[in-house]
Design a protein around this motif. Structure first.
Motif: not given
Length: 235
Positions: A68-82
């Protein structure tokens, strides 16, 4: 009889969550939000376990936390850019300007982004909505139904703080509503947006079987939005 009891437990849990959110916003001083919210999230998980739901069913099983942590961390750059893109765009930046964020000292901003948001807001809300409530609903309902109901409750959870901020004109892009009806429309808009966000977070929870993924995504959205508010104010 068992179905009736399950429905009653679900209803009481939903009512209890919304009541707690109202009390938290109206009665609990902000300096106590982190410990009080962490206690509430822990109690919600304990309630779910008391109802016979496993740690895996609540999204808190140790074996699933890493994935879960690995998958969540993959989302962070996308969220940050948006989020940063929206905060800096002329058409959307006014909706990010928050007086509290704009006027915060650097020390306060660090506390907000590194402590209060991830551990005093995102984690307790994930334990409550994507952990306990979603786990309770999944016992007797289809996943799609459970996601919709828990996400709608998550949206309603944001009514009280949104209405308060509008009254206090903390969020300048939303506080310019010319009438009570317009402000009510803005509150409804926030409920719709947060309900949709709740569905996305619930998908992450079901996809990874862990609240770690939605917790990291939720933390990223809120923390980067807070920083975006500071950027928007300066712009």
């Amino acid at each position: 009889m068992a179905v009736r009891r399950t429905t009653l437990v679900e209803s009481l849990a939903a009512a209890g969550a919304l009541t707690y959110g109202l009390v938290l916003d109206r009665r609990v001083p902000k300096r106590f939000h982190v410990p009080v919210n962490l206690a509430a999230g822990s109690l919600a998980v304990a309630f779910g376990i008391g109802e016979g739901i496993s740690a895996g069913g609540l999204g808190v099983a140790r074996r699933d936390l890493g994935a879960g942590a690995r998958f969540g961390l993959l989302c962070v750059p996308v969220i940050g850019a948006a989020v940063i893109g929206a905060a800096m765009h002329p058409r959307t930046s006014p909706f990010f300007v928050d007086r509290d964020a704009a006027e915060a000292t650097p020390a306060t901003a660090r506390f907000e982004t590194l402590v209060r948001i991830p551990f005093g807001t995102a984690l307790p809300e994930e334990l409550l909505f994507r952990g306990a409530l979603l786990g309770l609903l999944l016992r007797t309902r289809r996943p799609r139904h459970a996601v919709v109901v828990s996400s709608l409750l998550f949206g309603l959870w944001h009514v009280a703080p949104t209405a308060r901020k509008l009254r206090e004109s903390h969020v300048t892009g939303w506080a310019a509503a010319p009438s009570p009806a317009a402000r009510a429309g803005r509150v409804a808009g926030v409920v719709a947006v947060t309900t949709g966000a709740g569905m996305a977070l619930a998908w992450l929870r079901l996809r990874t079987r862990s609240v770690a993924a939605p917790w990291l995504a939720h933390s990223a959205v809120n923390a980067i939005s807070y920083l975006g508010a500071r950027l928007a104010a300066r712009a």
